[in-house]
Design an enzyme around this catalytic site. Structure first.
Site, PDB file in Angstrom:
ATOM      1  N   ARG A 136       0.817  -1.236   0.000  1.00 52.03           N
ATOM      2  CA  ARG A 136       0.000   0.000   0.000  1.00 52.03           C
ATOM      3  C   ARG A 136       0.840   1.271   0.000  1.00 52.03           C
ATOM      4  NH1 ARG A 136      -3.025  -2.781   4.120  1.00 52.03           N
ATOM      5  NH2 ARG A 136      -4.649  -4.021   3.130  1.00 52.03           N
ATOM      6  N   LYS A 158       2.383  11.218 -11.753  1.00 53.36           N
ATOM      7  CA  LYS A 158       1.481  10.350 -12.514  1.00 53.36           C
ATOM      8  C   LYS A 158       2.204   9.037 -12.754  1.00 53.36           C
ATOM      9  CE  LYS A 158      -1.824  13.102 -15.179  1.00 53.36           C
ATOM     10  NZ  LYS A 158      -2.264  13.497 -16.549  1.00 53.36           N
ATOM     11  N   GLU A 200       8.033  16.981 -25.656  1.00 51.43           N
ATOM     12  CA  GLU A 200       7.442  17.431 -24.379  1.00 51.43           C
ATOM     13  C   GLU A 200       8.064  18.759 -23.940  1.00 51.43           C
ATOM     14  OE1 GLU A 200       4.808  15.831 -23.248  1.00 51.43           O
ATOM     15  OE2 GLU A 200       5.095  13.651 -23.132  1.00 51.43           O
ATOM     16  N   LYS A 242       6.399  22.611 -15.167  1.00 48.84           N
ATOM     17  CA  LYS A 242       5.584  21.476 -14.713  1.00 48.84           C
ATOM     18  C   LYS A 242       5.334  21.574 -13.209  1.00 48.84           C
ATOM     19  CE  LYS A 242       4.410  16.708 -15.060  1.00 48.84           C
ATOM     20  NZ  LYS A 242       4.503  15.427 -15.734  1.00 48.84           N
ATOM     21  N   GLU A 252      -5.171  16.778 -11.217  1.00 44.59           N
ATOM     22  CA  GLU A 252      -5.816  17.114 -12.492  1.00 44.59           C
ATOM     23  C   GLU A 252      -7.329  17.327 -12.366  1.00 44.59           C
ATOM     24  OE1 GLU A 252      -4.098  15.126 -15.993  1.00 44.59           O
ATOM     25  OE2 GLU A 252      -6.064  15.238 -16.899  1.00 44.59           O
ATOM     26  N   ARG A 256      -4.077  21.177 -14.413  1.00 46.91           N
ATOM     27  CA  ARG A 256      -3.062  20.203 -14.822  1.00 46.91           C
ATOM     28  C   ARG A 256      -3.319  19.630 -16.213  1.00 46.91           C
ATOM     29  NH1 ARG A 256       0.184  15.531 -11.449  1.00 46.91           N
ATOM     30  NH2 ARG A 256       1.372  14.834 -13.270  1.00 46.91           N
ATOM     31  N   ASN A 260      -1.567  17.965 -20.942  1.00 50.76           N
ATOM     32  CA  ASN A 260      -2.033  16.928 -21.869  1.00 50.76           C
ATOM     33  C   ASN A 260      -2.184  17.461 -23.289  1.00 50.76           C
ATOM     34  OD1 ASN A 260      -4.093  14.220 -21.987  1.00 50.76           O
ATOM     35  ND2 ASN A 260      -2.646  14.330 -20.299  1.00 50.76           N
ATOM     36  N   HIS A 263      -1.971  15.233 -26.386  1.00 53.56           N
ATOM     37  CA  HIS A 263      -2.045  13.840 -25.937  1.00 53.56           C
ATOM     38  C   HIS A 263      -3.343  13.140 -26.320  1.00 53.56           C
ATOM     39  CE1 HIS A 263       1.505  15.039 -23.759  1.00 53.56           C
ATOM     40  NE2 HIS A 263       1.685  13.812 -23.278  1.00 53.56           N
ATOM     41  N   HIS A 267      -2.256   9.901 -27.866  1.00 55.89           N
ATOM     42  CA  HIS A 267      -2.556   8.585 -27.280  1.00 55.89           C
ATOM     43  C   HIS A 267      -3.348   7.715 -28.260  1.00 55.89           C
ATOM     44  CE1 HIS A 267      -1.928   9.830 -22.756  1.00 55.89           C
ATOM     45  NE2 HIS A 267      -0.799   9.705 -23.421  1.00 55.89           N
ATOM     46  N   HIS A 280       6.265   7.705 -27.646  1.00 52.53           N
ATOM     47  CA  HIS A 280       5.296   8.624 -27.030  1.00 52.53           C
ATOM     48  C   HIS A 280       5.537  10.060 -27.506  1.00 52.53           C
ATOM     49  CE1 HIS A 280       2.642  10.387 -24.016  1.00 52.53           C
ATOM     50  NE2 HIS A 280       3.640  11.168 -23.615  1.00 52.53           N
TER      51      HIS A 280
HETATM   52  N1  NAD Z   1       4.113  10.220 -15.766  1.00 55.65           N
HETATM   53  C1  NAD Z   1       4.111  11.238 -16.597  1.00 55.65           C
HETATM   54  O1  NAD Z   1       3.821  12.380 -16.244  1.00 55.65           O
HETATM   55  C2  NAD Z   1       4.547  11.008 -18.003  1.00 55.65           C
HETATM   56  C3  NAD Z   1       4.904  12.103 -18.806  1.00 55.65           C
HETATM   57  C4  NAD Z   1       5.355  11.866 -20.104  1.00 55.65           C
HETATM   58  C5  NAD Z   1       5.468  10.564 -20.572  1.00 55.65           C
HETATM   59  N2  NAD Z   1       5.125   9.543 -19.755  1.00 55.65           N
HETATM   60  C6  NAD Z   1       5.312   8.159 -20.220  1.00 55.65           C
HETATM   61  O2  NAD Z   1       6.700   7.963 -20.439  1.00 55.65           O
HETATM   62  C7  NAD Z   1       6.888   6.977 -21.439  1.00 55.65           C
HETATM   63  C8  NAD Z   1       7.903   7.446 -22.461  1.00 55.65           C
HETATM   64  O3  NAD Z   1       9.114   7.668 -21.789  1.00 55.65           O
HETATM   65  P1  NAD Z   1      10.492   7.697 -22.593  1.00 55.65           P
HETATM   66  O4  NAD Z   1      10.347   8.525 -23.790  1.00 55.65           O
HETATM   67  O5  NAD Z   1      11.537   7.980 -21.610  1.00 55.65           O
HETATM   68  O6  NAD Z   1      10.576   6.221 -23.143  1.00 55.65           O
HETATM   69  P2  NAD Z   1      11.301   4.898 -22.577  1.00 55.65           P
HETATM   70  O7  NAD Z   1      11.168   4.821 -21.136  1.00 55.65           O
HETATM   71  O8  NAD Z   1      10.767   3.781 -23.388  1.00 55.65           O
HETATM   72  O9  NAD Z   1      12.824   5.151 -22.928  1.00 55.65           O
HETATM   73  C9  NAD Z   1      13.177   5.297 -24.274  1.00 55.65           C
HETATM   74  C10 NAD Z   1      14.291   4.327 -24.700  1.00 55.65           C
HETATM   75  O10 NAD Z   1      15.543   4.838 -24.250  1.00 55.65           O
HETATM   76  C11 NAD Z   1      16.253   3.838 -23.518  1.00 55.65           C
HETATM   77  N3  NAD Z   1      17.082   4.561 -22.566  1.00 55.65           N
HETATM   78  C12 NAD Z   1      16.687   5.173 -21.432  1.00 55.65           C
HETATM   79  N4  NAD Z   1      17.702   5.877 -20.914  1.00 55.65           N
HETATM   80  C13 NAD Z   1      18.766   5.688 -21.711  1.00 55.65           C
HETATM   81  C14 NAD Z   1      20.079   6.175 -21.705  1.00 55.65           C
HETATM   82  N5  NAD Z   1      20.491   7.071 -20.804  1.00 55.65           N
HETATM   83  N6  NAD Z   1      20.929   5.758 -22.660  1.00 55.65           N
HETATM   84  C15 NAD Z   1      20.495   4.904 -23.638  1.00 55.65           C
HETATM   85  N7  NAD Z   1      19.244   4.432 -23.715  1.00 55.65           N
HETATM   86  C16 NAD Z   1      18.378   4.832 -22.765  1.00 55.65           C
HETATM   87  C17 NAD Z   1      15.157   2.981 -22.952  1.00 55.65           C
HETATM   88  O11 NAD Z   1      15.645   1.714 -22.586  1.00 55.65           O
HETATM   89  C18 NAD Z   1      14.172   2.944 -24.110  1.00 55.65           C
HETATM   90  O12 NAD Z   1      14.599   2.004 -25.061  1.00 55.65           O
HETATM   91  C19 NAD Z   1       5.526   6.705 -22.033  1.00 55.65           C
HETATM   92  O13 NAD Z   1       5.031   5.493 -21.525  1.00 55.65           O
HETATM   93  C20 NAD Z   1       4.686   7.854 -21.538  1.00 55.65           C
HETATM   94  O14 NAD Z   1       3.339   7.514 -21.413  1.00 55.65           O
HETATM   95  C21 NAD Z   1       4.686   9.736 -18.500  1.00 55.65           C
HETATM   96  O1  LIG Z   2       1.822  15.147 -15.997  1.00 54.78           O
HETATM   97  C1  LIG Z   2       0.788  15.266 -16.664  1.00 54.78           C
HETATM   98  O2  LIG Z   2      -0.280  15.614 -16.143  1.00 54.78           O
HETATM   99  C2  LIG Z   2       0.783  14.996 -18.105  1.00 54.78           C
HETATM  100  O3  LIG Z   2      -0.262  14.976 -18.725  1.00 54.78           O
HETATM  101  C3  LIG Z   2       2.101  14.753 -18.761  1.00 54.78           C
HETATM  102  C4  LIG Z   2       2.027  13.942 -20.037  1.00 54.78           C
HETATM  103  O4  LIG Z   2       3.166  14.299 -20.807  1.00 54.78           O
HETATM  104  C5  LIG Z   2       2.100  12.443 -19.821  1.00 54.78           C
HETATM  105  O5  LIG Z   2       2.233  11.784 -21.054  1.00 54.78           O
HETATM  106  C6  LIG Z   2       1.019  11.823 -18.988  1.00 54.78           C
HETATM  107  O6  LIG Z   2       1.358  10.503 -18.642  1.00 54.78           O
HETATM  108  C7  LIG Z   2      -0.303  11.761 -19.684  1.00 54.78           C
HETATM  109  O7  LIG Z   2      -1.260  11.547 -18.725  1.00 54.78           O
HETATM  110  P1  LIG Z   2      -2.642  10.820 -18.979  1.00 54.78           P
HETATM  111  O8  LIG Z   2      -3.402  11.157 -17.745  1.00 54.78           O
HETATM  112  O9  LIG Z   2      -3.243  11.380 -20.226  1.00 54.78           O
HETATM  113  O10 LIG Z   2      -2.353   9.373 -19.113  1.00 54.78           O
HETATM  114 ZN    ZN Z   3       3.393  12.937 -22.462  1.00 53.08          ZN
END
Ligand code: NAD
Ligand SMILES: O=C(O)C(=O)C[C@@H](O)[C@H](O)[C@H](O)COP(=O)(O)O
Ligand code: ZN
Length: 389
Positions: A136, A158, A200, A242, A252, A256, A260, A263, A267, A280
């Site tokens: 938890r 998130k 982004e 951010k 959100e 917030r 998006n 997105h 998405h 992404h």
């Molecule tokens: N939580 C949030 O607020 C939020 C915001 C934006 C995106 N996201 C999510 O994040 C994901 C995309 O993240 P991403 O673009 O980092 O993709 P990813 O995590 O898939 O990383 C991209 C690639 O780079 C590689 N990699 C990572 N670091 C490296 C390094 N230093 N050197 C060499 N290779 C490396 C990884 O192994 C992968 O193959 C999506 O799932 C998206 O939905 C979440």
């Molecule tokens: O932090 C946020 O809020 C965002 O929307 C950042 C986005 O770049 C990110 O891809 C996020 O994961 C999208 O959120 P979701 O709620 O649409 O899944």
């Molecule tokens: Zn994003």
């Protein structure tokens, strides 16, 4: 809803580590940004000590950085386990989440176990969700190693996994104790991932900060060439914006949603093509072009500003023409499961003049017109050809 971000502190371009505070109701934490932070004991000061630390990473990042992180955690934790996940957006799912839980239980992790998310947004989102759920809730630290993760996903809490029917559909809001963004880890990142991260970064301009948008236009070539000062400024300013947004609306309920931008369309592209076919950031880049076009057709954004957004995304090497997917109905079906939709009504983040975002529904017919104008079946064919057999 219409929002304009105030000017924030001006960013420094020195080599000194930067500290961006993020203030939340329950708890605040720091986003540390700088070269060499991974190997600097000062980065870890004040983090909890415990019997077990679990480094969650993947098959690409763990061989590059896990040992160096583990070396810094020695002495702070009696045991350090590294959980190595398969790499890729197509593994951001429940089966992979279970591998994290299996590893934590096998290592007899307790409530004080600290999870370190070492990798990009996929590892970060899954590790954060595992931390929210395991017993938890256990503490976790984000160690983002992609540009996208340093400017966006590691900040704000998130966490999620994908469901075959939609992106990030199963998740939780759960904040890390700290974000430790070592800019030197970007040295090993492939160019395609730098470009995806820039999507982004660009996003923050149209939604909140015209000065930053101008700055990105002037410095895009330096960013693509990985100029250290340019990257440091881009990461810092993105995190400041951010943090400013999330500190006002952590879960959100309104503001917030501006994060998006791009997105809703993006998405749909990710799910429609199959997770991992477009990155992404690529899908969001193209999604921002479509959302800017929709904003223009709704009379919110002048054609010149929409063209500037498109041009910047194109210059960043990101796609600006979308796939057709299964046609208009398929697009709309994907977008109706978007988390911003209410009662099946899709709500878009639109640009209400550069630097201001608002959220509004739009007539299906107009959305369909925008998609028709900016999609091409050749994009679908290229995506299919790029997929492994
Ligand atoms: N939580 C949030 O607020 C939020 C915001 C934006 C995106 N996201 C999510 O994040 C994901 C995309 O993240 P991403 O673009 O980092 O993709 P990813 O995590 O898939 O990383 C991209 C690639 O780079 C590689 N990699 C990572 N670091 C490296 C390094 N230093 N050197 C060499 N290779 C490396 C990884 O192994 C992968 O193959 C999506 O799932 C998206 O939905 C979440
Ligand atoms: O932090 C946020 O809020 C965002 O929307 C950042 C986005 O770049 C990110 O891809 C996020 O994961 C999208 O959120 P979701 O709620 O649409 O899944
Ligand atoms: Zn994003």
């Amino acid at each position: 809803m219409s929002i304009a971000a105030p000017a924030l502190t001006s960013a420094r371009l020195s080599e000194a580590p930067r500290r961006v505070p993020i203030a939340l109701d329950a708890r605040s934490y720091d986003i540390l940004i700088g070269r060499g932070l991974l190997d600097d004991p000062a980065s870890y000061e004040g983090l909890p000590r415990s019997a077990l630390a679990a480094i969650v990473s993947n098959t690409t990042v763990a061989p590059l950085y896990a040992e160096r992180l583990a070396a810094q955690l020695q002495g702070r934790h009696r045991r350090i386990e590294t959980v190595v996940l398969p790499d890729g957006e197509d593994h951001k799912d429940w089966a992979t989440m279970n591998r994290i839980f299996d590893a934590l239980l096998a290592a007899q992790g307790d409530r004080k176990t600290v999870i370190y998310a070492l990798g990009g947004g996929v590892v970060g989102d899954m590790s954060g969700f595992a931390a929210a759920c395991y017993m938890r809730g256990v503490p976790f630290v984000q160690v983002p190693t992609t540009l996208l993760a340093q400017v966006d996903s590691s900040v704000g809490g998130k966490t999620a996994v994908n469901h075959p029917l939609g992106k990030n559909m199963i998740g939780a809001f759960y904040q890390p104790l700290r974000v430790l963004a070592d800019l030197a880890t970007l040295d090993t990142l492939p160019d395609r991932e730098i470009r995806a991260g820039l999507a982004e970064v660009i996003k923050y301009g149209p939604i909140a900060d015209t000065d930053f948008f101008d700055w990105i236009e002037r410095n895009l070539d330096a960013l693509l060439a990985r100029d250290p000062a340019a990257l440091a400024h881009a990461v810092q300013r993105s995190c400041e914006i951010k943090a400013w947004v999330v500190s006002q609306d952590e879960r959100e309920s309104g503001l917030r949603a501006i994060l998006n931008y791009g997105h809703t369309f993006g998405h749909a592209i990710e799910a429609g093509l199959g997770f991992g076919v477009w990155l992404h950031g690529e899908a969001v880049g193209c999604g921002m072009v479509l959302a800017a076009e929709l904003s223009a057709r709704l009379g919110l954004l002048d054609a010149g500003a929409a063209a500037r957004i498109l041009r910047l995304i194109e210059r960043a090497g990101l796609p600006v023409i979308a796939p057709v997917l299964g046609g208009a109905e398929d697009w709309l079906a994907h977008m109706r499961v978007d988390k911003k939709a209410e009662g099946g009504e899709i709500r878009f983040v639109l640009i209400d003049g550069l630097g201001r975002a608002c959220m509004r529904p739009a007539p299906d017919a107009l959305v369909t017109e925008v998609i028709a104008a900016r999609s091409d079946p050749a994009v679908d064919a290229a995506a299919r050809a790029a997929q492994p057999a």
